[in-house]
Design an enzyme around this catalytic site. Structure first.
Site, mmCIF file in Angstrom:
data_model
loop_
_atom_site.group_PDB
_atom_site.id
_atom_site.type_symbol
_atom_site.label_atom_id
_atom_site.label_comp_id
_atom_site.label_asym_id
_atom_site.label_seq_id
_atom_site.Cartn_x
_atom_site.Cartn_y
_atom_site.Cartn_z
ATOM 1 N N ASP A 12 -17.426 -128.706 -49.192
ATOM 2 C CA ASP A 12 -18.221 -129.753 -48.561
ATOM 3 C C ASP A 12 -18.419 -129.516 -47.065
ATOM 4 O O ASP A 12 -17.463 -129.259 -46.327
ATOM 5 C CB ASP A 12 -17.504 -131.092 -48.789
ATOM 6 N N SER A 20 -23.313 -132.454 -47.095
ATOM 7 C CA SER A 20 -22.905 -133.176 -48.288
ATOM 8 C C SER A 20 -24.032 -134.071 -48.815
ATOM 9 O O SER A 20 -25.123 -133.596 -49.094
ATOM 10 C CB SER A 20 -21.620 -133.965 -47.994
#
Length: 294
Positions: A156, A42
């Site tokens: 993510d 991320s």
């Protein structure tokens, strides 16, 4: 015994808290550690990618000049396809600042972690277009629309691996360092009053002009409940904290640099300066004992 010098760095997920990664990297460079490998989930993938391109100073300066309205202007609202924000505008701004790169051409090894939730497994992206990999890794559920890479719908990386140590295991480096952004909450750090943003100049000015050209009135067409998103993200942070503890126990690095998960809100990138300082201070606390052994 000589002091360890080469480093494999695992940069964790955690929204705007990830700006603290910049401070960690600054401390390592200031103390002559050589970062030879980065794996990131991320925001960790985003910061690691910019560093691998040699543009972290310019990126840091640009972040430090952002205010809340700049952040809003970077959000290209979607309201479909599984998320509020498409993310194209953010990636376009990054490309304008950093340029376009292939992962395999970078001067250091780089891996971005994403999650394939249909197959319930993490995906290591270490070849191909750099910011395609970053876009997949930052696809925060609910907030960003999922990314598609090589026909795979990815989200993510923090969903399954918020502190990606495993990709560094084959590295022939002296130290494996993990930066965990999901540490135990503490009393909220004091906030600085941010001074007025100075006039943009040079490369930063070009990027700001680029954002202006990208921005449209789409955001004003919708009423987005940011408090709802923040609550969802706090829930996600708590989940990541539990997974991070599990991952660090199974795959222990040599050193863990930890930031509290309540250091800032998910989108508080306008607090860049204090977050960079927070990362630098955390690196100092974690790494100082190693220097004192010399």
């Amino acid at each position: 015994m000589s002091r360890p010098e080469s480093v494999s760095l695992a940069l964790g997920s955690g929204g705007a808290r990830g700006v603290a990664h910049i401070g960690v990297i600054a401390w390592l460079e200031e103390h002559n550690f050589k970062i030879e490998s980065i794996s990131g989930s991320s925001i960790g993938a985003l910061i690691g990618a910019v560093y691998a391109c040699g543009k972290l100073d310019e990126f840091s300066d640009w972040l430090s000049a952002l205010d809340k309205m700049d952040i809003v202007r970077l959000l290209d609202i979607s309201m479909r396809d599984g998320g509020f924000v498409k993310g194209d505008r953010i990636i376009a701004a990054l490309k304008a600042l950093v340029g376009e790169h292939q992962i395999e051409d970078l001067p250091i090894r780089f891996t971005a972690i994403a999650a394939n939730i249909e197959q319930e497994r993490e995906v290591w992206l270490n070849r191909g277009p750099l910011f395609e990999a970053v876009r997949a890794s930052i696809s925060l559920p609910l907030f960003f629309t999922p990314a598609t890479v090589n026909g795979r719908r990815l989200l993510d990386g923090g969903i399954l691996n918020p502190v990606p140590i495993a990709p560094t295991f084959s590295d022939a480096t002296d130290l494996k360092i993990a930066v965990n952004l999901n540490g135990t909450p503490t009393a909220e750090p004091a906030r600085r009053n941010k001074p007025a943003k100075p006039p943009a100049a040079g490369l930063k000015g070009k990027v700001e002009h680029f954002i202006d050209n990208l921005a449209d009135k789409s955001f004003s067409k919708f009423s987005v409940d940011m408090e709802m998103i923040e609550i969802a993200n706090q829930t996600f942070d708590a989940m990541q904290g539990a997974i991070a503890r599990h991952k660090l126990a199974i795959y222990p690095p040599d050193i863990v640099i930890e930031l509290p998960r309540n250091a800032c809100g998910t989108l508080e990138f306008d607090r860049a300066d204090e977050l960079i300082d927070l990362g630098y201070a955390a690196a100092e606390r974690a790494m100082r004992p190693l220097l004192e052994k010399e």
